[in-house]
Motif scaffolding. Sequence first.
Motif, PDB file in Angstrom:
ATOM      1  N   GLU A  18      31.442  65.108  29.810  1.00 56.35           N
ATOM      2  CA  GLU A  18      31.103  63.922  30.608  1.00 56.35           C
ATOM      3  C   GLU A  18      31.482  62.643  29.857  1.00 56.35           C
ATOM      4  O   GLU A  18      30.730  61.670  29.807  1.00 56.35           O
ATOM      5  N   LEU A  19      32.679  62.683  29.277  1.00 53.22           N
ATOM      6  CA  LEU A  19      33.261  61.526  28.599  1.00 53.22           C
ATOM      7  C   LEU A  19      34.559  61.154  29.296  1.00 53.22           C
ATOM      8  O   LEU A  19      35.210  62.003  29.900  1.00 53.22           O
ATOM      9  N   GLY A  20      34.952  59.895  29.209  1.00 55.77           N
ATOM     10  CA  GLY A  20      36.222  59.474  29.771  1.00 55.77           C
ATOM     11  C   GLY A  20      37.380  60.156  29.054  1.00 55.77           C
ATOM     12  O   GLY A  20      37.244  60.600  27.909  1.00 55.77           O
ATOM     13  N   GLU A  21      38.526  60.225  29.721  1.00 56.90           N
ATOM     14  CA  GLU A  21      39.677  60.910  29.129  1.00 56.90           C
ATOM     15  C   GLU A  21      40.159  60.214  27.860  1.00 56.90           C
ATOM     16  O   GLU A  21      40.597  60.870  26.910  1.00 56.90           O
ATOM     17  N   GLY A  22      40.080  58.879  27.818  1.00 58.31           N
ATOM     18  CA  GLY A  22      40.482  58.150  26.621  1.00 58.31           C
ATOM     19  C   GLY A  22      39.581  58.465  25.438  1.00 58.31           C
ATOM     20  O   GLY A  22      40.057  58.680  24.314  1.00 58.31           O
ATOM     21  N   VAL A  23      38.277  58.501  25.691  1.00 59.56           N
ATOM     22  CA  VAL A  23      37.313  58.832  24.632  1.00 59.56           C
ATOM     23  C   VAL A  23      37.525  60.266  24.164  1.00 59.56           C
ATOM     24  O   VAL A  23      37.475  60.560  22.961  1.00 59.56           O
ATOM     25  N   THR A  24      37.801  61.159  25.113  1.00 56.03           N
ATOM     26  CA  THR A  24      38.030  62.561  24.761  1.00 56.03           C
ATOM     27  C   THR A  24      39.287  62.713  23.913  1.00 56.03           C
ATOM     28  O   THR A  24      39.314  63.500  22.957  1.00 56.03           O
ATOM     29  N   ARG A  25      40.340  61.955  24.241  1.00 52.27           N
ATOM     30  CA  ARG A  25      41.563  61.994  23.426  1.00 52.27           C
ATOM     31  C   ARG A  25      41.268  61.587  21.984  1.00 52.27           C
ATOM     32  O   ARG A  25      41.770  62.188  21.030  1.00 52.27           O
ATOM     33  N   THR A  26      40.435  60.549  21.833  1.00 50.37           N
ATOM     34  CA  THR A  26      40.062  60.100  20.486  1.00 50.37           C
ATOM     35  C   THR A  26      39.264  61.177  19.763  1.00 50.37           C
ATOM     36  O   THR A  26      39.496  61.451  18.576  1.00 50.37           O
ATOM     37  N   LEU A  27      38.335  61.803  20.467  1.00 52.06           N
ATOM     38  CA  LEU A  27      37.538  62.877  19.870  1.00 52.06           C
ATOM     39  C   LEU A  27      38.434  64.026  19.419  1.00 52.06           C
ATOM     40  O   LEU A  27      38.287  64.545  18.301  1.00 52.06           O
ATOM     41  N   VAL A  28      39.378  64.409  20.272  1.00 48.91           N
ATOM     42  CA  VAL A  28      40.311  65.495  19.927  1.00 48.91           C
ATOM     43  C   VAL A  28      41.127  65.120  18.691  1.00 48.91           C
ATOM     44  O   VAL A  28      41.341  65.947  17.790  1.00 48.91           O
ATOM     45  N   LYS A  29      41.564  63.871  18.629  1.00 53.59           N
ATOM     46  CA  LYS A  29      42.336  63.399  17.474  1.00 53.59           C
ATOM     47  C   LYS A  29      41.517  63.508  16.193  1.00 53.59           C
ATOM     48  O   LYS A  29      42.010  63.975  15.155  1.00 53.59           O
ATOM     49  N   HIS A  30      40.255  63.105  16.260  1.00 51.35           N
ATOM     50  CA  HIS A  30      39.381  63.169  15.086  1.00 51.35           C
ATOM     51  C   HIS A  30      39.114  64.617  14.673  1.00 51.35           C
ATOM     52  O   HIS A  30      39.102  64.932  13.478  1.00 51.35           O
ATOM     53  N   LEU A  31      38.886  65.486  15.656  1.00 51.72           N
ATOM     54  CA  LEU A  31      38.659  66.905  15.355  1.00 51.72           C
ATOM     55  C   LEU A  31      39.892  67.519  14.690  1.00 51.72           C
ATOM     56  O   LEU A  31      39.780  68.308  13.745  1.00 51.72           O
ATOM     57  N   LYS A  32      41.061  67.137  15.175  1.00 56.47           N
ATOM     58  CA  LYS A  32      42.308  67.650  14.602  1.00 56.47           C
ATOM     59  C   LYS A  32      42.505  67.128  13.187  1.00 56.47           C
ATOM     60  O   LYS A  32      42.920  67.872  12.281  1.00 56.47           O
ATOM     61  N   ASN A  33      42.196  65.847  12.970  1.00 58.06           N
ATOM     62  CA  ASN A  33      42.343  65.254  11.638  1.00 58.06           C
ATOM     63  C   ASN A  33      41.452  65.933  10.605  1.00 58.06           C
ATOM     64  O   ASN A  33      41.793  65.992   9.416  1.00 58.06           O
ATOM     65  N   GLU A  34      40.312  66.452  11.055  1.00 54.60           N
ATOM     66  CA  GLU A  34      39.390  67.140  10.149  1.00 54.60           C
ATOM     67  C   GLU A  34      39.731  68.625  10.003  1.00 54.60           C
ATOM     68  O   GLU A  34      39.027  69.356   9.301  1.00 54.60           O
ATOM     69  N   GLY A  35      40.790  69.062  10.684  1.00 57.44           N
ATOM     70  CA  GLY A  35      41.205  70.456  10.574  1.00 57.44           C
ATOM     71  C   GLY A  35      40.318  71.426  11.328  1.00 57.44           C
ATOM     72  O   GLY A  35      40.323  72.628  11.054  1.00 57.44           O
TER      73      GLY A  35
END
Length: 210
Positions: free
Chosen positions: A48-65
Amino acid sequence: MLSTIERVTRKIAPGRAPSFTEAHVIKALKIIGGREAVGRIRLSKELELGEGVTRTLVKHLKNEGIIEVSRSGIVLSEYGEKLFSDLGSRISEGVEVPPSPLTVGPFNIAVLVRDAAGVVKMGLEQRDTAIKAGALGATTLIFSRNRLTMPSMEKIDVFKGISSIHEMLISKLNPKENDVIVIGSGENKRLAELGAKMAAFELLTRLASA
């Protein structure tokens, strides 16, 4: 584990801080970990997050491996799988709880935190953490001697007249001695869940520093 989850919520470049919390990270791990691959749109809808916020979350999760992203979707990395397993051994899935004198909102979600009774004071810390997350509040319960009680109210039967809720919590969450159940309450299910999971994360943080 906790420091990794906290890092995901921090900004990685100048600008606005991310508009998601540790509770969103915990929920994202459970969503991704429960499937072979998840698309961003589906993840956005379930969080239940906007697509832009979700993209940022995915980016952060990826950066942390924590995750790997491909055309087929998002999956947990080997490290993410370990994090997911560790998290699952400490915090349960959320369970819906009907409104009662024990709760403070129309929607209520209960989460169990393993072996956290030793760091609970009066339950006010969990309540305040839930409120900061947008919930109406939180109720903290400790499992001891085969029953659930509120902090500093061990001699009072807080389930008097609502024993069915006590039975439901025991049945669905299967608490052990010194486990804690936090019930987040909100104006809707999403806020109740965020409140419960942020309060649970607060307890884990206390455990780690105890």
